[in-house]
Enzyme design. Sequence first.
Site, PDB file in Angstrom:
ATOM      1  N   CYS A  37       0.806  -1.215   0.000  1.00  0.00           N
ATOM      2  CA  CYS A  37       0.000   0.000   0.000  1.00  0.00           C
ATOM      3  C   CYS A  37       0.843   1.271   0.000  1.00  0.00           C
ATOM      4  CB  CYS A  37      -0.970  -0.002   1.176  1.00  0.00           C
ATOM      5  SG  CYS A  37      -0.223   0.180   2.807  1.00  0.00           S
ATOM      6  N   ASP A  38       2.081   1.221   0.504  1.00  0.00           N
ATOM      7  CA  ASP A  38       2.952   2.403   0.470  1.00  0.00           C
ATOM      8  C   ASP A  38       3.092   2.960  -0.945  1.00  0.00           C
ATOM      9  OD1 ASP A  38       3.487   0.439   2.452  1.00  0.00           O
ATOM     10  OD2 ASP A  38       5.293   1.473   3.072  1.00  0.00           O
ATOM     11  N   ALA A  39       3.033   2.053  -1.932  1.00  0.00           N
ATOM     12  CA  ALA A  39       3.221   2.462  -3.330  1.00  0.00           C
ATOM     13  C   ALA A  39       2.156   3.453  -3.782  1.00  0.00           C
ATOM     14  CB  ALA A  39       3.210   1.237  -4.238  1.00  0.00           C
ATOM     15  N   TYR A  41       1.285   6.021  -2.314  1.00  0.00           N
ATOM     16  CA  TYR A  41       1.814   7.369  -2.066  1.00  0.00           C
ATOM     17  C   TYR A  41       2.983   7.659  -3.003  1.00  0.00           C
ATOM     18  CZ  TYR A  41       3.782  11.404   0.395  1.00  0.00           C
ATOM     19  OH  TYR A  41       4.264  12.656   0.705  1.00  0.00           O
TER      20      TYR A  41
END
Length: 546
Positions: A37-39, A41
């Site tokens: 999920c960081d991707a 951003y």
Amino acid sequence: MRKRIDEAVDHPITEVLDRRETPKTVGVNNTDRWTWCDALYMAPPTLVRLYAATGDKKYLDFLDKEYRQTYDQLYDHGANLFYRDGTFIDRRTSNGKKVFWSRGNGWVYAGLALLLEKLPPDYPSRPFYEKLFRQMTPAIVAAQQADGLWRPNLADPQQFKVGETSGSALFVFGLAWGVDHGLIDRATYWPAVERGWRGLKTRIKPDGYVGYVQRVAAAPGSFDANSRGAYGTGAVLLAGSEILRALGDATKVAPEKVLAAAQAQVDADHTPRAYARLVPLRDDDLAWENDHIADRIYGPALRNGIENSGIDVWFKSVPYPVVDQRYRNERLYHISYHKDHGNGYDGYKVSNSRGDGGLGIWRGGRIVTSNTFISDAVIWTRPDVAEFTAEYEYPPVPGHDNIHEARTVRLHMGDRLNEITSRFTINGKPVAGLEIAVGLETQHPKAEMDFQPGAGWMTVWETVDGKGLGTAAIFAPGTVLKMMRLPQNSDLEQDEQALAIVRTDANGTITYRAGFGWTGERQIMSKDAWTKYVEAQSGSSREKTH
């Protein structure tokens, strides 16, 4: 950067990737699509801005396709939150709760704000992203604790009971942005912004140090008041600036005027302090200073030049910081820092030598040096100490892979000597018993050298532009294998050097101190004074050498 992005956009991977499975496509890794999920951003805000700069709709279409794939895989429709990656979907805490990582969801929520900020109003998928932002908002606010902060696991605040800074700041930013742009109701959600900001202020020390930041990770974890990270500080600044915009205060002054006013304040502040910074606009230098000395090392942009891993010396005659001013004057006004304009100058030649306390591997009676550092990071700059890390690669020992050096440098206020710790590894394993040469470069022939291997120190004294310069390196007594005067090498464009040979310990580590004194500062005024200073420092209680 655009060339690399175009390669991904024009030749997309079609296989659905999942962190729980090995990719079937040859040459494809699980991280080649947005499988965490960081991707959300990292990539979407960049791609939407690339569209804004070029007008090429392919960036939006690629963004939309990849985003929806990640959404379909990681979004929990019951919780309205994201799993960090597929491996967390079935994971539970010891309390039987799901794992929704605070910072991971913070990246998503803040990334949505930055995406929507530039996404065209008429883009067909815009309603999807607005709906997602509104769906996540109540879940995020519901996870906020009484102190205004969010715990590392949004679904289980008891797993780690302390408020974490980076995730909290990203949520405060997103909430403030949503209110300011009319996506969420001000009366309902602004109180959460205020609670969050009050909580974040408890994480900022008087000197600006931002603590309680969970270190780089992929899941909720522990941390404390001294845990820090640039992303945590950045998220707090992002939240504060968005609150100002939402209150209408940030638009009253043009950004360039704010920066100019801030720079004027910095220039007028002559408070002595320690300081370190990266200087990408000057070929990736890393420079640092305190009230007595200033130094720099060279970065990746100079890998094809003569410079390598030596330490350069910057003379300074004032106790307050000069590094920023010198770089700025050189770049903007062509005022050379190689000339003294009242606060000292760069009159030291390091070239491809060890400079003032640089090092290399001692192999076969010669120094094997690394090139410029391959990566670096300023750990923290506080008024009392500057600290940073730099990493280097050396040619391999026959039959082995490259030798890696991880170097940490600290400079305390009041000192003229840097504390240097270097750890040498091959494939992550320490290299014990490796002979290391630490050098002091002379600036002119026949400089005076003093070797005291038993006491663990060596010095050089000479004259540069009519003023005295003393350099030194200090080691723990009894750990120096030998010291020597290395002759001038015309082929390598190196002057004479004073060398000390030491050996790494069982952990692959050496620790020593190195620095200089300059009579232009009007404190160390002679060779005898420099020798006495070094002798006193060799018995200093701060010494942690081995």
